[in-house]
Each structure stands twice: as C-alpha cells, then as structure tokens.
Design a protein around this motif. Structure first.
Motif, PDB file in Angstrom:
ATOM      1  N   GLN A   2       0.678  -1.168   0.031  1.00 19.52           N
ATOM      2  CA  GLN A   2       0.026   0.000  -0.226  1.00 19.52           C
ATOM      3  C   GLN A   2       0.810   1.378  -0.059  1.00 19.52           C
ATOM      4  O   GLN A   2       0.466   2.225  -0.233  1.00 19.52           O
ATOM      5  N   TRP A  34     -18.749   2.857   5.073  1.00 29.12           N
ATOM      6  CA  TRP A  34     -18.859   2.061   6.203  1.00 29.12           C
ATOM      7  C   TRP A  34     -19.463   2.885   7.330  1.00 29.12           C
ATOM      8  O   TRP A  34     -19.316   4.041   7.830  1.00 29.12           O
ATOM      9  N   GLU A  43      -5.683   1.757  -1.511  1.00 28.16           N
ATOM     10  CA  GLU A  43      -6.630   1.037  -0.676  1.00 28.16           C
ATOM     11  C   GLU A  43      -7.024  -0.117  -1.406  1.00 28.16           C
ATOM     12  O   GLU A  43      -8.132   0.034  -1.803  1.00 28.16           O
ATOM     13  N   TRP A  44      -6.259  -1.077  -1.856  1.00 31.88           N
ATOM     14  CA  TRP A  44      -6.739  -2.210  -2.532  1.00 31.88           C
ATOM     15  C   TRP A  44      -7.733  -1.977  -3.620  1.00 31.88           C
ATOM     16  O   TRP A  44      -7.365  -1.228  -4.413  1.00 31.88           O
ATOM     17  N   HIS A  84       0.789  -9.223   4.421  1.00 29.23           N
ATOM     18  CA  HIS A  84      -0.231  -8.608   4.296  1.00 29.23           C
ATOM     19  C   HIS A  84      -0.461  -8.626   3.020  1.00 29.23           C
ATOM     20  O   HIS A  84      -0.465  -7.555   2.265  1.00 29.23           O
ATOM     21  N   TRP A  85      -0.809  -9.807   2.456  1.00 27.70           N
ATOM     22  CA  TRP A  85      -1.520 -10.167   1.275  1.00 27.70           C
ATOM     23  C   TRP A  85      -0.684 -10.097  -0.009  1.00 27.70           C
ATOM     24  O   TRP A  85      -1.398 -10.491  -1.046  1.00 27.70           O
ATOM     25  N   PHE A 101      -6.975   7.131   4.383  1.00 29.63           N
ATOM     26  CA  PHE A 101      -7.340   6.891   5.787  1.00 29.63           C
ATOM     27  C   PHE A 101      -5.994   7.410   6.573  1.00 29.63           C
ATOM     28  O   PHE A 101      -5.996   7.223   7.748  1.00 29.63           O
ATOM     29  N   TRP A 161      -4.766   2.921  11.634  1.00 31.71           N
ATOM     30  CA  TRP A 161      -4.754   2.802  10.226  1.00 31.71           C
ATOM     31  C   TRP A 161      -5.109   4.282   9.480  1.00 31.71           C
ATOM     32  O   TRP A 161      -6.270   4.388   9.830  1.00 31.71           O
ATOM     33  N   ASN A 189      -8.240  -5.934  14.146  1.00 29.89           N
ATOM     34  CA  ASN A 189      -8.516  -4.750  13.198  1.00 29.89           C
ATOM     35  C   ASN A 189     -10.013  -4.504  13.159  1.00 29.89           C
ATOM     36  O   ASN A 189     -10.757  -5.710  13.140  1.00 29.89           O
ATOM     37  N   TYR A 249     -13.337  -1.724  12.305  1.00 32.53           N
ATOM     38  CA  TYR A 249     -13.529  -0.462  11.468  1.00 32.53           C
ATOM     39  C   TYR A 249     -15.192  -0.023  11.544  1.00 32.53           C
ATOM     40  O   TYR A 249     -15.503   1.096  11.800  1.00 32.53           O
ATOM     41  N   GLU A 259      -5.064  -2.140  13.896  1.00 36.26           N
ATOM     42  CA  GLU A 259      -5.854  -1.205  12.809  1.00 36.26           C
ATOM     43  C   GLU A 259      -7.151  -0.779  13.579  1.00 36.26           C
ATOM     44  O   GLU A 259      -7.976  -1.354  13.681  1.00 36.26           O
ATOM     45  N   ASN A 282      -1.926 -10.906   8.364  1.00 31.24           N
ATOM     46  CA  ASN A 282      -3.018  -9.882   8.388  1.00 31.24           C
ATOM     47  C   ASN A 282      -4.434 -10.389   7.920  1.00 31.24           C
ATOM     48  O   ASN A 282      -4.321 -10.665   6.602  1.00 31.24           O
ATOM     49  N   GLU A 283      -5.227 -10.380   8.600  1.00 31.48           N
ATOM     50  CA  GLU A 283      -6.574 -10.395   8.126  1.00 31.48           C
ATOM     51  C   GLU A 283      -6.661 -11.748   7.246  1.00 31.48           C
ATOM     52  O   GLU A 283      -7.220 -11.462   6.070  1.00 31.48           O
TER      53      GLU A 283
HETATM   54  C1  FCB Z   1      -7.830  -3.568   6.321  1.00 29.13           C
HETATM   55  C2  FCB Z   1      -6.653  -3.929   5.695  1.00 29.13           C
HETATM   56  C3  FCB Z   1      -5.686  -2.630   5.658  1.00 29.13           C
HETATM   57  C4  FCB Z   1      -6.644  -1.465   5.117  1.00 29.13           C
HETATM   58  C5  FCB Z   1      -7.740  -1.289   6.002  1.00 29.13           C
HETATM   59  C6  FCB Z   1      -8.671  -0.008   5.495  1.00 29.13           C
HETATM   60  O1  FCB Z   1      -8.823  -4.532   5.928  1.00 29.13           O
HETATM   61  O2  FCB Z   1      -5.740  -4.728   6.590  1.00 29.13           O
HETATM   62  O3  FCB Z   1      -4.519  -2.978   4.852  1.00 29.13           O
HETATM   63  O4  FCB Z   1      -6.747  -1.460   3.742  1.00 29.13           O
HETATM   64  O5  FCB Z   1      -8.580  -2.590   5.818  1.00 29.13           O
END
Ligand code: FCB
Length: 477
Positions: free
Chosen positions: A22, A337, A419-420, A123-124, A428, A412, A295, A297, A365, A167-168
C-alpha cells in the motif's frame, strides 16, 4: 462526545500502521519479484481508476522522511509489513539480501528514532510464482511461508520485538478466493475454504519458525466482525449465526478454542467436507500466542437472503444466504462504512467472554477514510477523522474498564495509501499524500494524535506509574 482524551492504562502502546504494497512502490527494484497484487492490478476493471501499487507513496525511497514524521508524532511503535516477494522473488529459495536490506535500514531508522518496530509477515502480497502453483489452496504455500518467516527472523529477529504472522486471513481467503474482490481474484467454494485452512496452517508453521529464532513476541492479526441482525426474526438471527462461522469462528475457534467451527455444515453445506484438513492441524494452528491483533472499523448488519448461485458446485464460499443491510441511523465514512463506536466495545467484551484462552489484545488497525481536502490555509481540517479516532479509543478504554486486556492501539494509517480495490480514492492517513508530488501534509488528526500521545507520556512520567498497580482511570488523571 467529550473533548478530553480517553483514559487508557499507563503502559498503553500508541502506534500507527501501514502495509508494504500500500505504501512502498519500487515494485521492481532490488530484485523484488511480482506478487499476486501486481498481477491483479493489471487486470482491467479490478481496481478503481486502474490504479496499481507500482509507486504508491514511494516509501521505499522516502522511508527516512516517513520515520521522521513518526518520531514527531511520538508513537511508541510502528506496524509495517514485509513484502515476501522482496525477500523471495519467487517465494522459494535463499533470501534476496537486497530486499532484506531495505527492512534492515527501516528497522535501524525506527530504533534510532526510539520507535519499536512491529512487523507483519503477510499483508496479502503472495509471490505470484506460488499462486501459479496453487496459492493458499495448497499446503506447499504454508510450508514456504514458514521458510520465508525463518529467513526474515534470522536477519531482523534481534531488533524487531513484535511479529505478526498474517494480516486478516479472512480477507486473504474469502476476498481473494471467494468474492474475487482481492488478489488473486478467484471465485471458488472449496478452494476458498482450503485457503482459509492453509493460511492458518501457514500461521502455525511460521509461529514455530519465529519461536525457533527466539523473537520476543508473536501474534496474528484478525478482523473479527461485530455482526448485527437487521431484525429480531429467527431468519435474521440464523443469518448472523452463519456469518459468525464465516467471519469469526473459522479463525478464532481453531486458534483459541482447539476446534473447527461447529456451524460449518449449516453455513456451507456439503462444500464443508473438510477434505483438505490433515491430522495434527489443530495442534499446529493453536500454538500459544503472545497477543491477538484486532483490526476493527465498523459493524455489519445482516439479513437472511437466498443463495446467489443455485448451483452447489459453482457456489462460492461467501454465498451463505446473507445480505448486508444499509443503515440510516449513523454517519458513514467514504468507504460507505457505518460509524458506530460502541460496537467496538461490544466486540471486545464479547470476544473475551467467548474465548477464555484469548491472549492479550492489541488493536492493530482502526481508522477512517474521509473526504479530506487541503484548505486555503494549507492544512487538512479532518475533524470527522478526529471524532472517529477519539470515539473508538474511548470505546477501547470502555472495554478495558469492563475487564478486557487491551495493550495498545495502532491507527490505520500513518499515510494516505493504495486502498486495494478502491485505489487511491480513499484516504485513511493521519498524513495526506499528494501523489503527483509525493508531498506529505500532516492533517489535523496527526496533530491531535500527537497531543494525545504527548499528554499520555507526560502523565506517565509525572506519576511514575507502575503498570501493574494502576488502572486506566488512574492513568488519565
Ligand atoms: C484492512 C486492511 C488494511 C486497510 C484497511 C482499511 O482490512 O488490513 O490494509 O486496507 O482495511
């Protein structure tokens, strides 16, 4: 909402977080190989605006400036991720030392600034060569992940105290292999469930490798969700049950309760035959951890829905007869969100109640994407983000008062970044990045967070607080 800073324990760790793909850019420098995200971003229609992480925040070249900003912010710890394809360009074989050199320089820069590094190993950004051999669907990838973990720990384990394996994994498995919204963009049923399992096996094998290297702390970062039924109907509550299996129990049960989720048959039907699992898997996955990274949100409101795909053979693993409902009673961020901070307290207290063997928690996060603009005075007055962060930190403080063991919090993100699937359109950061010039502009939230940390450190020094004897309320006096 109050203007006071939330009351947190004296030794609470304040941090900020980022991830390699990222922010780093430099996608083909110093021997880095392609990852599944490089491939995915190049497929038409995958990423908003056709963006890629080729340059991102150019952190690979500007890390000194970014560490100076972290130092000025006053964080105790910085969470970043290591790009596997920098270390092993094809996911196997000896370490590419030039790739490791970057993390070596970054680590030393952080230590010199008095900031404790926290490294995420995955992290992916899976090396594309491993995806070509089956990716996370196959056990070989889990084994390779442990070898990679050992190579990184051999070089950096003496200086990085805190290690996060994955991560996730929810996103890696289900967005990567079921909805196709993340790399590698697959839409599968069994393949996604196998990926979920092999990610956890990879985690377990990496824990062993990190322990063998003698690192100080090892954990994993999950994104457990707070799932709410749209109505009190039996159908909606059952929909939430199935989603609990998908979002939460798939990860938490094997990691912290020594079992695979009980609701698998109900959620997935015959797809969940467990054929990819092996003897001894649970023992491997359930190796003791020093912390669980969370993490968080937003909450998710769900209602019962029919299958999207009537064919059980082509059905994806996320097709569990649920649909997400929009809410009109709260504000939404630019990710769409809902902002509902008390649900964070509920999540943390609920997790603690449901999993007695949970290790201490770290919020790895939390943050919000807002419609930031640069004002004529040259600053970014991101009051919505300040409100979001304050209210979520207050929710953490409330959870601690209710008995939840939370040791720290990472915002975060340090910087606006890639952002993916949403590309660069979601910001962010505590620091704005002007992508054409790569100029960094600390936002008002950066100054707010800096003041919060400084006030906390000041209190800590003034009262000579000993961690063991004081509660959050005392620390905040
Ligand atoms: C999470 C990810 C992070 C970022 C936030 C907004 O799922 O771990 O990389 O993109 O969301």
């Amino acid at each position: 909402m109050s203007d006071a800073f939330p009351a947190l324990p004296a030794d609470f760790v304040f941090g900020a977080a980022t991830a390699a793909y990222q922010i780093e850019g430099a996608h083909d420098e110093d021997g880095r190989g392609p990852s599944i995200w490089d491939t995915y971003c190049r497929e038409p229609g995958r990423i908003e605006g056709g963006a890629t992480g080729d340059v991102a925040c150019d952190h690979y070249h500007r890390y000194r400036e970014d560490v100076a900003l972290l130092k000025e912010l006053g964080v105790d710890s910085y969470r970043f991720s290591i790009a596997w394809p920098r270390v092993q360009p094809t996911g196997t074989g000896p370490a590419n030392q030039r790739g490791l050199d970057f993390y070596d320089r970054l680590t030393d820069e952080l230590l010199a600034a008095g900031i404790s590094p926290a490294a995420t190993l995955y992290h992916w950004d899976l090396p594309q060569a491993l995806e070509d051999r089956g990716g996370w669907r196959v056990r070989e990838t889990a084994q390779r992940f442990a070898e990679y973990a050992a190579l990184v720990a051999a070089r950096l384990g003496d200086r990085i105290p805190r290690w996060i394996t994955l991560n996730e994994p929810f996103c890696a498995a289900f967005l990567g292999y079921a909805t196709g919204r993340h790399a590698p963009g697959a839409r599968e049923g069994r393949g996604a469930l196998a990926a979920a399992h092999q990610l956890l096996v990879g985690h377990g094998l990496a824990v062993r490798a990190l322990r063998a290297a003698g690192v100080a702390e090892v954990g994993i970062t999950l994104n457990p969700d707070r799932l709410l039924p749209a109505t009190d109907s039996v159908a909606d509550r059952e929909a939430v049950r199935r989603a609990e299996t998908l979002h939460n129990e798939t990860w938490l049960d094997p990691l912290f309760a020594g079992r695979y989720p009980r609701g698998e048959a109900e959620a997935w039907g015959p797809m969940a035959d467990g054929s990819w699992r092996e003897e001894g898997g649970l023992e491997l996955i359930g190796a003791p951890l020093d912390f669980l990274g969370i993490n968080y949100y937003r909450p998710i409101t769900l209602t019962a829905a029919p299958h999207r795909d009537p064919d059980p053979v082509t059905r994806t693993a996320t097709d569990i007869r649920v649909a997400e409902c929009a809410r009109d009673d709260v504000r939404h961020t630019t990710m769409g969100w809902p902002v509902d901070p008390p649900t964070f307290t509920d999540l943390l207290t609920d997790l603690t109640a449901r999993y007695p063997a949970l290790p201490p928690l770290l919020i790895t996060e939390n943050g919000s994407a807002e419609a930031d603009t640069v004002s004529p005075d040259g600053r970014v007055h991101d009051t919505d983000r300040i409100d979001y962060l304050r209210d979520h930190l207050t929710a953490v403080a409330d959870a601690i008062r209710a008995g939840v063991d939370v040791r720290g919090y990472y915002v975060w993100s340090l910087l606006d970044n890639f952002e993916w699937a949403r590309g660069y359109g979601r910001r962010f950061g505590l620091i704005r990045v002007d992508y054409p010039t790569q100029q960094r502009i600390p936002k008002d939230s950066y100054h707010w967070y800096r003041d919060l940390i400084a006030a906390h450190h000041h209190d800590r020094t003034r009262h000579h607080i000993s961690t063991a004897q004081h509660t959050g309320e005392q620390a905040a006096r």
